[in-house]
Design an enzyme around this catalytic site. Structure first.
Site, short mmCIF file in Angstrom:
data_model
loop_
_atom_site.label_atom_id
_atom_site.label_comp_id
_atom_site.label_asym_id
_atom_site.label_seq_id
_atom_site.Cartn_x
_atom_site.Cartn_y
_atom_site.Cartn_z
N ARG A 1 42.31 24.52 -47.29
CA ARG A 1 41.65 24.84 -48.60
C ARG A 1 41.62 26.43 -48.90
O ARG A 1 41.47 26.94 -50.02
CB ARG A 1 40.54 24.38 -48.95
CG ARG A 1 40.02 23.97 -50.40
CD ARG A 1 38.84 23.36 -50.47
NE ARG A 1 38.98 21.72 -50.38
CZ ARG A 1 39.24 21.07 -51.28
NH1 ARG A 1 39.43 21.21 -52.64
NH2 ARG A 1 39.50 19.83 -51.00
N ARG B 1 33.69 11.47 -67.73
CA ARG B 1 33.03 11.77 -66.52
C ARG B 1 32.58 13.17 -66.51
O ARG B 1 32.62 13.79 -67.18
CB ARG B 1 33.97 11.91 -65.58
CG ARG B 1 34.22 10.55 -64.46
CD ARG B 1 35.34 10.76 -63.44
NE ARG B 1 35.38 11.94 -62.75
CZ ARG B 1 36.41 12.45 -61.97
NH1 ARG B 1 37.42 11.45 -61.81
NH2 ARG B 1 36.84 13.64 -61.64
N ARG C 1 35.85 24.76 -60.80
CA ARG C 1 36.99 24.07 -59.84
C ARG C 1 38.23 24.89 -59.87
O ARG C 1 38.78 25.09 -58.82
CB ARG C 1 37.40 22.83 -60.20
CG ARG C 1 35.87 21.89 -59.81
CD ARG C 1 36.31 20.29 -59.84
NE ARG C 1 36.29 19.77 -61.25
CZ ARG C 1 36.84 18.92 -61.65
NH1 ARG C 1 37.72 18.11 -60.91
NH2 ARG C 1 36.89 18.32 -63.06
N LYS D 1 48.56 15.71 -58.03
CA LYS D 1 48.80 15.66 -56.77
C LYS D 1 48.35 14.47 -56.23
O LYS D 1 49.01 14.05 -55.30
CB LYS D 1 47.67 16.88 -56.35
CG LYS D 1 47.87 17.13 -54.78
CD LYS D 1 46.90 18.18 -54.48
CE LYS D 1 45.46 18.10 -54.79
NZ LYS D 1 44.50 17.83 -53.67
N ARG E 1 40.26 13.52 -70.71
CA ARG E 1 40.18 12.32 -70.01
C ARG E 1 38.95 11.43 -70.48
O ARG E 1 37.88 11.83 -70.65
CB ARG E 1 40.19 12.54 -68.61
CG ARG E 1 40.30 11.22 -67.90
CD ARG E 1 40.91 11.59 -66.43
NE ARG E 1 39.81 12.67 -65.73
CZ ARG E 1 40.21 13.01 -64.61
NH1 ARG E 1 41.59 13.16 -64.09
NH2 ARG E 1 39.52 14.08 -63.74
#
Ligand code: ZN
Length: 216
Positions: free
Chosen positions: A89, A161, A172, A13, A128
Protein backbone atom coordinates in the site's frame (compact mmCIF):
# COMPACT_ATOMS: atom_id res chain seq x y z
CA UNK A 1 2.79 -16.21 -11.83
CA UNK A 2 2.84 -13.66 -9.02
CA UNK A 3 0.64 -10.60 -9.33
CA UNK A 4 -0.07 -7.41 -7.41
CA UNK A 5 -3.43 -5.90 -8.22
CA UNK A 6 -3.73 -2.18 -7.55
CA UNK A 7 -6.72 0.08 -7.85
CA UNK A 8 -8.55 2.87 -6.06
CA UNK A 9 -11.79 2.19 -4.16
CA UNK A 10 -14.49 1.49 -6.74
CA UNK A 11 -12.04 0.34 -9.42
CA UNK A 12 -13.48 -3.18 -9.51
CA UNK A 13 -10.32 -4.66 -8.07
CA UNK A 14 -12.25 -7.11 -5.87
CA UNK A 15 -14.46 -8.42 -8.64
CA UNK A 16 -11.56 -9.02 -11.00
CA UNK A 17 -9.38 -10.51 -8.29
CA UNK A 18 -11.91 -13.32 -7.90
CA UNK A 19 -12.03 -13.92 -11.65
CA UNK A 20 -8.24 -13.92 -12.00
CA UNK A 21 -7.85 -16.28 -9.08
CA UNK A 22 -10.30 -18.75 -10.67
CA UNK A 23 -8.88 -18.51 -14.17
CA UNK A 24 -5.23 -18.92 -13.22
CA UNK A 25 -5.68 -21.01 -10.08
CA UNK A 26 -3.72 -18.62 -7.89
CA UNK A 27 -3.58 -18.09 -4.17
CA UNK A 28 -5.60 -14.94 -3.70
CA UNK A 29 -4.28 -13.07 -0.71
CA UNK A 30 -5.72 -9.87 0.64
CA UNK A 31 -4.10 -8.06 3.53
CA UNK A 32 -7.56 -7.88 5.08
CA UNK A 33 -7.67 -11.69 5.15
CA UNK A 34 -4.15 -11.91 6.56
CA UNK A 35 -5.06 -9.39 9.29
CA UNK A 36 -8.24 -11.23 10.19
CA UNK A 37 -6.45 -14.60 10.29
CA UNK A 38 -3.72 -13.25 12.58
CA UNK A 39 -6.23 -11.53 14.84
CA UNK A 40 -8.53 -14.53 15.14
CA UNK A 41 -5.57 -16.85 15.81
CA UNK A 42 -4.32 -14.37 18.41
CA UNK A 43 -0.77 -14.25 17.05
CA UNK A 44 1.63 -11.68 18.47
CA UNK A 45 1.40 -9.65 15.25
CA UNK A 46 -2.37 -10.01 15.26
CA UNK A 47 -2.60 -8.60 18.79
CA UNK A 48 -0.40 -5.65 17.86
CA UNK A 49 -2.41 -4.96 14.70
CA UNK A 50 -5.65 -5.19 16.65
CA UNK A 51 -4.45 -2.61 19.17
CA UNK A 52 -3.77 -0.13 16.37
CA UNK A 53 -7.05 -0.84 14.63
CA UNK A 54 -8.99 -0.37 17.87
CA UNK A 55 -7.47 3.07 18.26
CA UNK A 56 -8.55 3.84 14.71
CA UNK A 57 -4.92 3.98 13.60
CA UNK A 58 -3.32 2.49 10.52
CA UNK A 59 -1.33 -0.65 11.24
CA UNK A 60 2.39 0.24 10.85
CA UNK A 61 4.20 -1.07 7.77
CA UNK A 62 6.57 -3.13 9.87
CA UNK A 63 3.74 -5.24 11.30
CA UNK A 64 2.00 -5.59 7.94
CA UNK A 65 5.25 -6.62 6.22
CA UNK A 66 5.92 -9.30 8.82
CA UNK A 67 2.41 -10.68 8.51
CA UNK A 68 2.67 -10.87 4.74
CA UNK A 69 6.09 -12.48 4.99
CA UNK A 70 4.83 -15.10 7.48
CA UNK A 71 1.90 -15.80 5.23
CA UNK A 72 4.09 -16.18 2.16
CA UNK A 73 6.29 -18.59 4.08
CA UNK A 74 3.32 -20.94 4.45
CA UNK A 75 2.75 -20.60 0.73
CA UNK A 76 6.20 -21.24 -0.65
CA UNK A 77 5.54 -24.77 -1.85
CA UNK A 78 2.50 -23.81 -3.94
CA UNK A 79 3.64 -23.40 -7.50
CA UNK A 80 0.86 -21.52 -9.24
CA UNK A 81 1.68 -18.25 -7.60
CA UNK A 82 -0.31 -15.57 -5.87
CA UNK A 83 -2.50 -12.58 -6.46
CA UNK A 84 -1.86 -10.03 -3.76
CA UNK A 85 -4.61 -7.50 -3.20
CA UNK A 86 -4.26 -4.46 -0.94
CA UNK A 87 -0.50 -4.77 -0.61
CA UNK A 88 1.92 -3.09 -0.97
CA UNK A 89 0.00 0.00 0.00
CA UNK A 90 3.05 2.25 0.42
CA UNK A 91 6.45 2.61 -1.20
CA UNK A 92 8.11 1.43 2.03
CA UNK A 93 6.03 -1.74 1.96
CA UNK A 94 6.96 -2.30 -1.68
CA UNK A 95 10.65 -1.99 -0.94
CA UNK A 96 10.42 -4.21 2.12
CA UNK A 97 8.55 -6.80 0.09
CA UNK A 98 11.21 -6.68 -2.59
CA UNK A 99 13.91 -7.25 -0.01
CA UNK A 100 12.05 -10.25 1.40
CA UNK A 101 11.40 -11.91 -1.95
CA UNK A 102 14.05 -10.74 -4.42
CA UNK A 103 15.59 -13.66 -6.26
CA UNK A 104 13.06 -16.14 -4.84
CA UNK A 105 10.03 -17.69 -6.51
CA UNK A 106 7.89 -15.31 -4.43
CA UNK A 107 9.09 -12.19 -6.26
CA UNK A 108 6.30 -10.36 -8.04
CA UNK A 109 6.08 -10.73 -11.84
CA UNK A 110 3.42 -8.26 -12.89
CA UNK A 111 1.51 -5.34 -11.43
CA UNK A 112 -2.02 -4.87 -12.69
CA UNK A 113 -3.17 -1.27 -12.31
CA UNK A 114 -6.96 -0.92 -12.59
CA UNK A 115 -7.34 2.59 -14.00
CA UNK A 116 -10.63 4.46 -13.59
CA UNK A 117 -11.10 8.26 -13.83
CA UNK A 118 -11.92 9.92 -10.52
CA UNK A 119 -15.35 11.20 -11.59
CA UNK A 120 -16.35 7.65 -12.54
CA UNK A 121 -15.12 6.28 -9.21
CA UNK A 122 -17.10 8.99 -7.44
CA UNK A 123 -20.34 8.04 -9.20
CA UNK A 124 -19.72 4.34 -8.58
CA UNK A 125 -19.19 4.83 -4.86
CA UNK A 126 -21.48 7.70 -3.91
CA UNK A 127 -24.29 6.35 -6.13
CA UNK A 128 -24.23 2.91 -4.55
CA UNK A 129 -27.36 1.80 -2.66
CA UNK A 130 -28.06 -1.57 -1.06
CA UNK A 131 -31.38 -3.20 -0.27
CA UNK A 132 -31.80 -3.61 3.49
CA UNK A 133 -33.77 -6.82 3.01
CA UNK A 134 -32.29 -8.83 0.14
CA UNK A 135 -28.86 -7.19 -0.25
CA UNK A 136 -29.30 -6.35 -3.94
CA UNK A 137 -26.92 -3.57 -4.99
CA UNK A 138 -28.03 -0.63 -7.13
CA UNK A 139 -26.50 2.58 -8.34
CA UNK A 140 -28.56 5.76 -8.69
CA UNK A 141 -26.54 6.69 -11.81
CA UNK A 142 -25.89 3.42 -13.61
CA UNK A 143 -28.44 0.97 -12.18
CA UNK A 144 -31.35 2.92 -10.68
CA UNK A 145 -34.45 1.30 -9.23
CA UNK A 146 -37.84 1.88 -10.89
CA UNK A 147 -39.07 3.68 -7.77
CA UNK A 148 -36.52 5.82 -5.96
CA UNK A 149 -35.35 4.24 -2.71
CA UNK A 150 -37.30 1.00 -3.21
CA UNK A 151 -35.79 -2.36 -4.19
CA UNK A 152 -37.09 -3.65 -7.57
CA UNK A 153 -36.67 -7.22 -6.46
CA UNK A 154 -38.31 -7.33 -3.04
CA UNK A 155 -39.72 -3.85 -2.31
CA UNK A 156 -37.26 -3.36 0.55
CA UNK A 157 -35.80 -0.05 1.57
CA UNK A 158 -32.47 1.03 0.05
CA UNK A 159 -29.65 2.33 2.20
CA UNK A 160 -26.31 3.95 1.58
CA UNK A 161 -23.24 2.67 3.40
CA UNK A 162 -21.94 5.18 5.89
CA UNK A 163 -18.54 5.67 4.25
CA UNK A 164 -19.89 5.84 0.70
CA UNK A 165 -20.31 9.60 0.92
CA UNK A 166 -18.19 12.13 -0.93
CA UNK A 167 -16.10 13.25 2.07
CA UNK A 168 -14.93 9.83 3.17
CA UNK A 169 -14.39 8.79 -0.42
CA UNK A 170 -12.12 11.80 -0.83
CA UNK A 171 -10.09 10.67 2.17
CA UNK A 172 -9.72 7.20 0.68
CA UNK A 173 -8.84 8.51 -2.77
CA UNK A 174 -6.25 10.91 -1.32
CA UNK A 175 -4.76 8.07 0.67
CA UNK A 176 -4.54 6.06 -2.53
CA UNK A 177 -2.93 8.80 -4.60
CA UNK A 178 -0.49 9.81 -1.86
CA UNK A 179 0.60 6.32 -0.85
CA UNK A 180 -0.21 3.80 -3.53
CA UNK A 181 0.36 5.71 -6.74
CA UNK A 182 4.07 6.07 -5.86
CA UNK A 183 4.17 2.26 -5.65
CA UNK A 184 2.82 2.02 -9.20
CA UNK A 185 5.39 4.61 -10.36
CA UNK A 186 8.13 2.60 -8.68
CA UNK A 187 7.25 -0.55 -10.64
CA UNK A 188 6.57 1.51 -13.74
CA UNK A 189 10.24 2.38 -13.84
CA UNK A 190 10.99 -1.35 -13.76
CA UNK A 191 8.60 -1.91 -16.67
CA UNK A 192 6.43 -4.25 -14.61
CA UNK A 193 3.07 -2.46 -14.75
CA UNK A 194 0.18 -3.40 -17.01
CA UNK A 195 -2.46 -0.68 -17.04
CA UNK A 196 -6.01 -1.91 -17.45
CA UNK A 197 -8.69 0.49 -18.58
CA UNK A 198 -11.25 -0.40 -15.90
CA UNK A 199 -13.80 2.15 -17.09
CA UNK A 200 -15.25 -0.32 -19.60
CA UNK A 201 -17.65 -3.26 -19.74
CA UNK A 202 -16.89 -6.39 -17.71
CA UNK A 203 -16.07 -8.29 -20.91
CA UNK A 204 -13.72 -5.60 -22.17
CA UNK A 205 -11.91 -5.33 -18.85
CA UNK A 206 -11.60 -9.08 -18.64
CA UNK A 207 -10.05 -9.29 -22.14
CA UNK A 208 -7.52 -6.60 -21.21
CA UNK A 209 -6.62 -8.48 -18.05
CA UNK A 210 -6.10 -11.75 -19.92
CA UNK A 211 -4.07 -9.98 -22.59
CA UNK A 212 -1.88 -8.41 -19.90
CA UNK A 213 -1.27 -11.78 -18.25
CA UNK A 214 -0.51 -13.63 -21.47
CA UNK A 215 2.97 -15.15 -21.52
CA UNK A 216 3.80 -13.94 -18.04
ZN1 ZN B 1 -34.42 -6.17 -1.97
Amino acid sequence: MNIFIMGAPGSGKGTFSSKIKEEYNLNHISTGDIFRANISQGTELGLQAKAYAEQGKLVPDEITNKMVKDYLATLSDKKNGYLLDGYPRTLDQAKAFEEMTDGTDLAVDVILAMDVPTDVLTRRITGRRTCKDCGEIYNIYSKPTKVEGVCDRCGGELTQRKDDNEESLKVRLDEYSNNTEPVIDYYEKKNMVSHINADASMDEIWSSVKEALKNK
